[in-house]
Design a protein around this motif. Structure first.
Motif, PDB file in Angstrom:
ATOM      1  N   LYS A  23       5.927  -5.021  -6.333  1.00 42.81           N
ATOM      2  CA  LYS A  23       4.928  -4.070  -6.812  1.00 42.81           C
ATOM      3  C   LYS A  23       5.645  -2.799  -7.263  1.00 42.81           C
ATOM      4  O   LYS A  23       6.800  -2.564  -6.910  1.00 42.81           O
ATOM      5  CB  LYS A  23       3.944  -3.717  -5.695  1.00 42.81           C
ATOM      6  CG  LYS A  23       3.085  -4.881  -5.247  1.00 42.81           C
ATOM      7  CD  LYS A  23       2.166  -4.447  -4.133  1.00 42.81           C
ATOM      8  CE  LYS A  23       1.346  -5.631  -3.648  1.00 42.81           C
ATOM      9  NZ  LYS A  23       0.489  -5.256  -2.515  1.00 42.81           N
ATOM     10  N   VAL A  24       4.926  -1.972  -8.017  1.00 42.63           N
ATOM     11  CA  VAL A  24       5.484  -0.706  -8.488  1.00 42.63           C
ATOM     12  C   VAL A  24       6.027   0.100  -7.301  1.00 42.63           C
ATOM     13  O   VAL A  24       7.147   0.618  -7.344  1.00 42.63           O
ATOM     14  CB  VAL A  24       4.430   0.117  -9.267  1.00 42.63           C
ATOM     15  CG1 VAL A  24       4.970   1.496  -9.610  1.00 42.63           C
ATOM     16  CG2 VAL A  24       3.988  -0.620 -10.508  1.00 42.63           C
ATOM     17  N   ARG A  25       5.257   0.200  -6.227  1.00 39.28           N
ATOM     18  CA  ARG A  25       5.672   0.976  -5.051  1.00 39.28           C
ATOM     19  C   ARG A  25       6.970   0.425  -4.468  1.00 39.28           C
ATOM     20  O   ARG A  25       7.863   1.167  -4.071  1.00 39.28           O
ATOM     21  CB  ARG A  25       4.566   0.970  -3.995  1.00 39.28           C
ATOM     22  CG  ARG A  25       4.915   1.648  -2.694  1.00 39.28           C
ATOM     23  CD  ARG A  25       5.183   3.118  -2.787  1.00 39.28           C
ATOM     24  NE  ARG A  25       4.060   3.847  -3.322  1.00 39.28           N
ATOM     25  CZ  ARG A  25       4.115   5.095  -3.761  1.00 39.28           C
ATOM     26  NH1 ARG A  25       5.257   5.760  -3.727  1.00 39.28           N
ATOM     27  NH2 ARG A  25       3.072   5.696  -4.247  1.00 39.28           N
ATOM     28  N   ASP A  26       7.117  -0.908  -4.415  1.00 37.49           N
ATOM     29  CA  ASP A  26       8.349  -1.518  -3.899  1.00 37.49           C
ATOM     30  C   ASP A  26       9.553  -1.115  -4.743  1.00 37.49           C
ATOM     31  O   ASP A  26      10.620  -0.806  -4.218  1.00 37.49           O
ATOM     32  CB  ASP A  26       8.245  -3.050  -3.896  1.00 37.49           C
ATOM     33  CG  ASP A  26       7.125  -3.571  -3.017  1.00 37.49           C
ATOM     34  OD1 ASP A  26       6.789  -2.903  -2.019  1.00 37.49           O
ATOM     35  OD2 ASP A  26       6.585  -4.644  -3.346  1.00 37.49           O
ATOM     36  N   LYS A  60      -5.304  -5.532  -6.341  1.00 36.89           N
ATOM     37  CA  LYS A  60      -5.480  -4.447  -7.302  1.00 36.89           C
ATOM     38  C   LYS A  60      -4.163  -4.029  -7.957  1.00 36.89           C
ATOM     39  O   LYS A  60      -4.143  -3.128  -8.783  1.00 36.89           O
ATOM     40  CB  LYS A  60      -6.091  -3.236  -6.603  1.00 36.89           C
ATOM     41  CG  LYS A  60      -7.502  -3.471  -6.117  1.00 36.89           C
ATOM     42  CD  LYS A  60      -8.052  -2.234  -5.464  1.00 36.89           C
ATOM     43  CE  LYS A  60      -9.470  -2.482  -4.980  1.00 36.89           C
ATOM     44  NZ  LYS A  60     -10.064  -1.294  -4.363  1.00 36.89           N
ATOM     45  N   ALA A  61      -3.060  -4.680  -7.576  1.00 34.88           N
ATOM     46  CA  ALA A  61      -1.745  -4.272  -8.085  1.00 34.88           C
ATOM     47  C   ALA A  61      -1.048  -5.448  -8.766  1.00 34.88           C
ATOM     48  O   ALA A  61      -1.252  -6.608  -8.410  1.00 34.88           O
ATOM     49  CB  ALA A  61      -0.879  -3.761  -6.943  1.00 34.88           C
TER      50      ALA A  61
END
Length: 119
Positions: A23-26, A60-61
């Motif tokens: 994910k973007v956060r990762d 949602k991601a």
């Protein structure tokens, strides 16, 4: 990597090192820089548009994964350099002349395998 900006290359490095889609956060958490979440999201969106990554909606991601291995991307970059050189034969000859003995052995082995596959 040829064809990528500095930040795009850093993001691709994170994805290539990952055993699974990220994910973007990762990706943001694994970058050695202080960046905004939206910056990394934009970079991943651009990489998707350029077909360097594919994405799959998970909840949602999006989860992102490279479309090519690091080695395949490097080979594509070499192909682009050869095509842009104006004289691929001369470039290859200079490349071979500058190679180490180990690199020369690897090239010989690869060429032998290619010939065997053609026959």
């Amino acid at each position: 990597m040829h064809g990528l900006g500095e930040l795009e290359a850093a993001v691709m490095d994170v994805l290539w090192r990952a055993a699974e889609p990220r994910k973007v956060r990762d990706v943001l958490d694994r970058l050695d820089r202080s960046l905004a979440y939206t910056t990394v999201m934009t970079v991943l969106d651009n990489l998707h548009r350029k077909q360097w990554v594919e994405r799959e909606l998970h909840g949602k991601a999006y989860l992102y994964r490279p479309t090519l291995t690091r080695e395949e991307a490097a080979a594509r970059a070499l192909r682009e350099v050869l095509a842009a050189s104006g004289d691929p034969h001369a470039v290859l000859m200079h490349f071979v002349a500058s190679g180490s003995d180990e690199e020369t052995d690897i090239l010989r082995s690869a060429l032998r395998r290619k010939r065997v596959r053609r026959t």
